[in-house]
Design an enzyme around this catalytic site. Structure first.
Site, PDB file in Angstrom:
ATOM      1  CG  HIS A  78      -0.855  -6.986  -2.273  1.00  0.00           C
ATOM      2  ND1 HIS A  78       0.166  -7.698  -2.851  1.00  0.00           N
ATOM      3  CD2 HIS A  78      -0.302  -6.310  -1.246  1.00  0.00           C
ATOM      4  CE1 HIS A  78       1.291  -7.495  -2.185  1.00  0.00           C
ATOM      5  NE2 HIS A  78       1.022  -6.645  -1.211  1.00  0.00           N
ATOM      6  CG  PHE A  79       0.143  -3.449  -5.341  1.00  0.00           C
ATOM      7  CD1 PHE A  79      -0.065  -2.610  -4.257  1.00  0.00           C
ATOM      8  CD2 PHE A  79       1.230  -4.317  -5.317  1.00  0.00           C
ATOM      9  CE1 PHE A  79       0.828  -2.602  -3.188  1.00  0.00           C
ATOM     10  CE2 PHE A  79       2.104  -4.324  -4.250  1.00  0.00           C
ATOM     11  CZ  PHE A  79       1.912  -3.474  -3.186  1.00  0.00           C
TER      12      PHE A  79
END
Length: 141
Positions: free
Chosen positions: A49-50
């Protein structure tokens, strides 16, 4: 009154990887708690993420706010050793991103408590800027 991570662990039943409050900077049982969460790139959520643009998931910030509120609830003598569950999240607003290196200030003020239900007004800030604001409902086991 302050609590370090070991003292928090004695009150809050959450453990790695879901222990999301690093320090309680002030609290009053049954009324409020204030704490901090230091965001590190080494946390597991940043693997996905991410990977190319690390952003703390909003739901984990809300969870950190709830754990802060749990300190206010579970530090009350009558609630020691109990569990606290989410019963609701209302009026939640995400107003900014949280990234590695940030120190998130967490505050949850209990505005109502009746029997086994509590409601808290919760605010997370980075550098005095609100990043999350929500009303949290707690159910005490």
């Amino acid at each position: 009154m302050e609590l370090n991570s070991n003292q928090i662990q004695a009150i809050n039943p959450h453990r790695y990887p879901f222990a999301l409050v690093d320090k309680i900077t002030d609290y009053k049982p049954g009324e409020y708690a204030k704490g901090i969460k230091c965001i590190s790139v080494n946390e597991m959520q940043f693997m996905g993420h991410f990977p190319e643009h690390h952003v703390m998931p909003g739901v984990l910030i809300v969870e950190a706010l709830a754990q802060t509120g749990c300190i206010a609830i579970l530090s009350q003598q009558e609630n020691k050793g109990k569990l606290v569950f989410f019963a609701g999240i209302n009026n939640c607003k995400f107003k900014g991103q949280v990234i590695p290196g940030d120190v998130v200030s967490l505050e949850c003020k209990l505005v109502r408590q009746r029997k086994n239900i509590g409601i808290g007004e919760a605010i997370a800030k980075v550098n005095d800027k609100i990043v999350v604001k929500a009303e949290l409902t707690f159910a005490i086991q």
